[in-house]
Design an enzyme around this catalytic site. Structure first.
Site, PDB file in Angstrom:
ATOM      1  N   ASP A 207      -0.317   5.229  -8.632  1.00 40.90           N
ATOM      2  CA  ASP A 207      -0.331   5.782  -7.277  1.00 40.90           C
ATOM      3  C   ASP A 207       0.531   4.947  -6.338  1.00 40.90           C
ATOM      4  O   ASP A 207       0.694   5.299  -5.176  1.00 40.90           O
ATOM      5  CB  ASP A 207      -1.763   5.804  -6.743  1.00 40.90           C
TER       6      ASP A 207
ATOM      7  N   ASP B 282      -2.664  -2.827 -10.837  1.00 43.12           N
ATOM      8  CA  ASP B 282      -2.530  -3.453  -9.520  1.00 43.12           C
ATOM      9  C   ASP B 282      -1.038  -3.716  -9.296  1.00 43.12           C
ATOM     10  O   ASP B 282      -0.401  -4.410 -10.100  1.00 43.12           O
ATOM     11  CB  ASP B 282      -3.313  -4.769  -9.501  1.00 43.12           C
TER      12      ASP B 282
ATOM     13  N   LYS C 168       2.713  -8.624  -3.152  1.00 47.01           N
ATOM     14  CA  LYS C 168       3.233  -9.883  -2.623  1.00 47.01           C
ATOM     15  C   LYS C 168       4.186 -10.539  -3.619  1.00 47.01           C
ATOM     16  O   LYS C 168       3.939 -10.552  -4.822  1.00 47.01           O
ATOM     17  CB  LYS C 168       2.083 -10.829  -2.295  1.00 47.01           C
TER      18      LYS C 168
ATOM     19  N   ASP D 170      -8.727  -4.462 -21.594  1.00 45.90           N
ATOM     20  CA  ASP D 170      -9.053  -4.883 -20.235  1.00 45.90           C
ATOM     21  C   ASP D 170      -9.890  -6.146 -20.335  1.00 45.90           C
ATOM     22  O   ASP D 170     -10.632  -6.321 -21.302  1.00 45.90           O
ATOM     23  CB  ASP D 170      -9.833  -3.784 -19.498  1.00 45.90           C
TER      24      ASP D 170
ATOM     25  N   GLU E  80      -3.705   1.334 -24.271  1.00 44.96           N
ATOM     26  CA  GLU E  80      -3.779   1.521 -22.831  1.00 44.96           C
ATOM     27  C   GLU E  80      -4.083   0.159 -22.221  1.00 44.96           C
ATOM     28  O   GLU E  80      -5.136  -0.427 -22.489  1.00 44.96           O
ATOM     29  CB  GLU E  80      -4.846   2.528 -22.405  1.00 44.96           C
TER      30      GLU E  80
END
Length: 222
Positions: A160, A124, A128, A75, A50
């Protein structure tokens, strides 16, 4: 999260048997576990990653549901995945590990064809244009995933962000990768895998409270 709390969690991570925290220099010079993760887990079960695991909820729940697979949450923010690592230890889940490192080093952390599957959960979107190189499904990242995945290995993107969903679909189609399933609102439109429908992270619940649709793509990198 207060700085004292972060320091406490960093300290606890150092003593957790299921947390691996190599320095960037160690990874660049030759990471000791690359190609040897089966030795770490002491079995030859499939390895699933993950990426950007956050608090580790998905990693831990996938491990609960699939004891015949090994799961590694990755992470750079160790204070976040502290919760998942602690839960896995409390529940004695031997098929869970957490790796503190940058995702862009994935091809230095795992050997060719060492990984069976990849989950990317709520990354994320880096909307941009100048942040394109940081999007976790951009062509450079996809090539790195291809290196470590076994032939036919699945990649799952749950987000999302309608932007991230659309960007990834267009990119996959343009590069000729195999899109196995796509859903732009998993809780409104039936058909998504149970692991997509039934596992919800802390952040996902926040998005749902705001009425944001959750999207999902399952694909193979050709």
């Amino acid at each position: 999260m207060g700085s004292k709390n972060k320091l406490k969690r960093f300290k606890e991570n150092e003593n957790f048997s299921n947390v691996v925290q190599p320095t960037r220099d160690e990874v660049l010079k030759g990471f000791g576990l690359k190609g040897k993760w089966s030795t770490y887990f002491q079995n030859n079960n499939p390895i699933v990653l993950e990426l950007g695991c956050g608090k580790g909820e998905y990693t831990v729940e996938l491990a609960r549901r699939n004891p015949d697979k090994n799961y590694i949450g990755i992470d750079i923010k160790g204070a976040r995945f502290w919760r998942g690592a602690k839960t896995a230890l409390e529940e004695q889940l031997g098929n869970v590990a957490f790796l503190r490192s940058q995702i862009e080093l994935i091809d230095l952390l795992f050997a060719e064809a060492e990984v069976d599957g990849i989950w990317i959960t709520f990354p994320d979107p880096q909307i941009k244009y100048k942040r394109t190189k940081h999007r976790m499904t951009n062509p450079v990242f996809l090539e790195k995933y291809k290196q470590v995945l076994k032939p036919g290995g699945l990649v799952h993107l749950k987000t999302d962000s309608e932007f991230m969903h659309g960007y990834t679909l267009g990119l996959l189609q343009g590069l000729g990768h195999e899109i196995l399933y796509s859903n732009h609102d998993v809780y409104k439109n039936a058909g998504s895998p149970l692991e997509v429908m039934e596992i919800q992270t802390f952040y996902e619940n926040q998005y749902l409270e705001k009425g944001k649709p959750i999207t999902y793509i399952q694909f193979r990198i050709n």
